[in-house]
Design a protein around this motif. Structure first.
Motif, PDB file in Angstrom:
ATOM      1  N   TYR A   6      44.338 -33.405 -17.150  1.00  0.00           N
ATOM      2  CA  TYR A   6      43.836 -33.368 -15.778  1.00  0.00           C
ATOM      3  C   TYR A   6      43.954 -34.749 -15.142  1.00  0.00           C
ATOM      4  CZ  TYR A   6      41.100 -32.159 -11.710  1.00  0.00           C
ATOM      5  OH  TYR A   6      40.703 -31.936 -10.425  1.00  0.00           O
ATOM      6  N   HIS A  84      46.274 -18.258 -14.325  1.00  0.00           N
ATOM      7  CA  HIS A  84      45.493 -19.261 -13.608  1.00  0.00           C
ATOM      8  C   HIS A  84      44.811 -20.184 -14.616  1.00  0.00           C
ATOM      9  CE1 HIS A  84      46.213 -16.675 -10.218  1.00  0.00           C
ATOM     10  NE2 HIS A  84      45.570 -17.490  -9.420  1.00  0.00           N
ATOM     11  N   ASP A 111      38.242 -26.651  -9.536  1.00  0.00           N
ATOM     12  CA  ASP A 111      39.655 -26.468  -9.208  1.00  0.00           C
ATOM     13  C   ASP A 111      40.177 -25.233  -9.913  1.00  0.00           C
ATOM     14  OD1 ASP A 111      40.681 -28.403  -7.433  1.00  0.00           O
ATOM     15  OD2 ASP A 111      40.756 -29.919  -9.002  1.00  0.00           O
ATOM     16  N   GLN A 113      44.080 -23.617 -10.635  1.00  0.00           N
ATOM     17  CA  GLN A 113      45.529 -23.761 -10.495  1.00  0.00           C
ATOM     18  C   GLN A 113      46.187 -22.412 -10.718  1.00  0.00           C
ATOM     19  OE1 GLN A 113      46.655 -26.600 -13.489  1.00  0.00           O
ATOM     20  NE2 GLN A 113      46.698 -28.275 -12.035  1.00  0.00           N
ATOM     21  N   ASP A 114      47.292 -22.187  -9.998  1.00  0.00           N
ATOM     22  CA  ASP A 114      48.063 -20.973 -10.239  1.00  0.00           C
ATOM     23  C   ASP A 114      49.106 -21.241 -11.318  1.00  0.00           C
ATOM     24  OD1 ASP A 114      50.240 -22.275  -9.038  1.00  0.00           O
ATOM     25  OD2 ASP A 114      50.160 -21.077  -7.218  1.00  0.00           O
ATOM     26  N   GLY A 117      51.103 -24.421 -11.246  1.00  0.00           N
ATOM     27  CA  GLY A 117      50.389 -25.693 -11.300  1.00  0.00           C
ATOM     28  C   GLY A 117      49.869 -26.142  -9.947  1.00  0.00           C
ATOM     29  N   HIS A 119      47.217 -26.311  -6.993  1.00  0.00           N
ATOM     30  CA  HIS A 119      45.773 -26.172  -6.818  1.00  0.00           C
ATOM     31  C   HIS A 119      45.505 -25.264  -5.621  1.00  0.00           C
ATOM     32  CE1 HIS A 119      44.400 -29.355  -9.613  1.00  0.00           C
ATOM     33  NE2 HIS A 119      45.645 -29.748  -9.437  1.00  0.00           N
TER      34      HIS A 119
END
Length: 178
Positions: A6, A84, A111, A113-114, A117, A119
């Motif tokens: 991260y 995700h 957060d 993320q899909d 990647g 957000h």
């Protein structure tokens, strides 16, 4: 999906965040716990990580992975959204000790993320998290082209999860989805 380290948060004023206050800005509370992330791996099921490493039940991060495995809401979420990634703060005692007693030992998502990647913006992922009754951080304020003084005011009013009369939180995190 696999583990992804991260990002490090930058202070307002650093070159890396130049322009963040231009447009619509979401100001979230910054919690003082330990960073965590959850994702689904087709071969191994629910996976957990800290900011820098993959976790296991034998090499946990202050009980975060054990919590995630025991809490079936995450597995249910990933049945619908297997591509995700949930990123948040596992609230365990760190430097700041003034959080309300019932706030501790929970994973607060900040957060999502899909599978590319990217957000997702708060207004989009909030619906997904509400559907599964997952804990997340809501913005303290949504501002348009905020001044430093406006942001300072949000910071000074940040008593999110803080016991009454025990001061303010660790800080705020700004997000500009554009």
């Amino acid at each position: 999906m696999n583990f992804e380290k991260y990002m490090h948060l930058e202070r307002l004023g650093n070159d890396e965040v130049e322009g963040i206050t231009e447009g619509i800005v979401y100001a979230f509370p910054k919690l003082d716990g330990t960073n965590g992330q959850l994702w689904w791996n087709e071969e191994n099921g629910l996976q957990a990580g800290s900011r820098n490493r993959v976790l296991s039940l034998g090499s946990d991060n202050a009980g975060f992975m054990a919590h995630a495995v025991a809490d079936k809401r995450y597995t249910e979420f990933f049945k619908v959204f297997p591509y995700h990634r949930l990123i948040g703060e596992w609230l365990v005692p760190h430097s700041l000790k003034t959080y309300k007693d019932d706030a501790w030992h929970k994973f607060y998502i900040f957060d999502v993320q899909d599978d590319y990647g990217i957000h997702l913006p708060y207004y989009e992922y909030k619906e997904y998290l509400d559907e599964f009754n997952l804990d997340y951080l809501a913005p303290l304020a949504i501002l348009k082209n905020p001044s430093y003084e406006q942001l300072q005011g949000v910071l000074e009013r940040n008593v999110f999860f803080i016991k009454d009369g025990e001061g303010v939180g660790e800080g705020i995190v700004l997000k500009n989805y554009n």
